[in-house]
Design a protein around this motif. Structure first.
Motif, PDB file in Angstrom:
ATOM      1  N   TYR A 118      42.025  19.724 -71.374  1.00  7.03           N
ATOM      2  CA  TYR A 118      41.559  20.292 -70.111  1.00  7.03           C
ATOM      3  C   TYR A 118      41.549  19.226 -69.016  1.00  7.03           C
ATOM      4  N   ARG A 121      44.952  18.310 -67.538  1.00  8.62           N
ATOM      5  CA  ARG A 121      45.481  19.218 -66.513  1.00  8.62           C
ATOM      6  C   ARG A 121      44.469  19.455 -65.392  1.00  8.62           C
ATOM      7  N   GLN A 123      41.423  20.688 -65.276  1.00 11.50           N
ATOM      8  CA  GLN A 123      40.859  22.033 -65.293  1.00 11.50           C
ATOM      9  C   GLN A 123      39.347  21.965 -65.526  1.00 11.50           C
ATOM     10  N   PHE A 125      35.735  22.922 -66.704  1.00  8.20           N
ATOM     11  CA  PHE A 125      35.319  23.711 -67.865  1.00  8.20           C
ATOM     12  C   PHE A 125      33.843  23.516 -68.147  1.00  8.20           C
ATOM     13  N   SER A 169      36.818  19.479 -61.825  1.00  5.83           N
ATOM     14  CA  SER A 169      38.116  18.916 -61.445  1.00  5.83           C
ATOM     15  C   SER A 169      38.045  18.257 -60.074  1.00  5.83           C
ATOM     16  N   GLU A 205      36.731  27.299 -66.987  1.00  6.70           N
ATOM     17  CA  GLU A 205      37.041  27.894 -68.277  1.00  6.70           C
ATOM     18  C   GLU A 205      35.918  27.593 -69.272  1.00  6.70           C
ATOM     19  N   MET A 207      35.020  26.364 -72.767  1.00  7.66           N
ATOM     20  CA  MET A 207      35.666  25.664 -73.874  1.00  7.66           C
ATOM     21  C   MET A 207      34.800  25.856 -75.112  1.00  7.66           C
TER      22      MET A 207
END
Length: 230
Positions: A118, A121, A123, A125, A169, A205, A207
Motif C-alpha cells: 500500500y 503505491r 495508498q 489505509f 498518502s 482502504e 487493510m
C-alpha cells in the motif's frame, strides 16, 4: 524516498495502572511495547525509515530509552487526544506520506510487510480486524466501492475493529491535517479521517489483518493476551 513513521506516545495510559508511559511496558520476551514497534519498523523498512515519536507524559523516560529517533512534544497531553498529537507529528514530517501507530499496540511484524504494498503505491489505509467487533473499540463501515466510510467508537453495524496502525498518502495528507486542526481537542484522530472522507473525498482502504495478531494494550488483561504472541 525515506519512509516517515510516527508513534503516538504522549498519553498517560492511566487505565493500565503503571507509573511509566504505557509504551515502556515490558513484554514477556523482555522487550518493551515500543521496542517491539521499533523492531517491526526496522524489519519491514530498514534503518532508513524515519521514526518520529510524539511524547508528553513523562517524556524524558521515553527519550532516554530511545535517544536516536526524532521527537515532537505535546505539552497539552493531559488536555488533548490523539488528533492533536498526530497533527503535531504530521507537521514535522514534510510532504511525504506517513505511517503511524498508537504507542500501545503490540503487533505481528508481518502486518508492516503487508502494508508495504500500500505504501509503495501511496495508498491511504486503515488496518482492520474483522474477527471481532467490541463496543469500546473503534469500528468501521465501508462504501459500496469498499473504501472506509465511518470510523469511530460509535459506529453501528461495524464490520470490524481498527487496529491502530494507519497510513495517510502524500496526496491526502494536507486535507487530513486541515481536518485534524478543526476537530475538538478531545477527539481521536479517527474523527479527522471521517471528516476528510466526507468533505475532501479522501479514499482509505481497509487493510485486513484478521489472520495476524494485534493487541492494543489498555488493561492488564490486554497485556496478558499480547504476551501470548510475543
Amino acid at each position: 524516498m525515506t519512509l516517515q513513521t510516527v508513534i503516538l506516545a504522549a498519553g498517560m495510559g492511566s487505565r493500565l495502572g503503571r507509573a511509566l508511559p504505557k509504551p515502556l511496558t515490558e513484554l514477556s520476551d523482555g522487550r518493551t511495547i515500543m521496542r517491539q514497534q521499533h523492531d517491526n519498523i526496522r524489519a519491514a523498512f530498514g534503518d532508513d525509515a524515519r521514526i518520529t515519536t510524539v511524547v508528553g507524559y513523562r517524556a524524558e523516560t521515553i527519550i532516554e530509552a530511545f535517544p536516536n529517533v526524532n521527537y515532537v512534544h505535546n505539552e497539552r497531553y493531559d488536555e488533548t487526544n490523539t488528533s492533536k498529537s498526530l497533527l503535531r507529528a504530521l507537521g514535522a514530517t514534510g510532504k511525504s506520506g506517513v505511517l503511524w501507530m498508537n504507542g500501545d499496540v503490540v503487533f505481528d511484524p508481518m502486518i508492516l510487510g503487508r502494508a508495504a504494498a500500500y505504501i509503495e503505491r501511496d495508498q491511504s489505509f486503515v488496518t482492520v480486524n474483522t474477527s471481532k467487533v467490541s463496543d469500546e473499540e473503534v469500528k468501521y463501515t465501508v462504501t459500496a466501492e469498499g473504501f472506509i466510510k465511518e470510523l469511530s467508537k460509535t459506529v453501528k453495524g461495524g464490520l470490524g475493529e481498527a487496529v491502530g496502525i494507519n497510513y495517510i498518502s502524500s496526496t491526502h495528507k494536507k486535507a487530513f491535517m486541515r481536518q485534524l486542526q478543526r476537530v475538538e481537542d478531545q477527539d481521536y484522530f479517527e474523527r479527522g479521517l471521517e471528516l476528510a472522507i466526507a468533505e475532501d473525498g479522501v479514499l482509505l482502504e481497509p487493510m485486513d489483518v484478521s489472520d495476524l495478531y494485534a493487541v492494543e494494550v489498555d488493561f492488564a488483561e490486554d497485556l496478558e493476551r499480547a504476551n501470548l504472541f510475543v
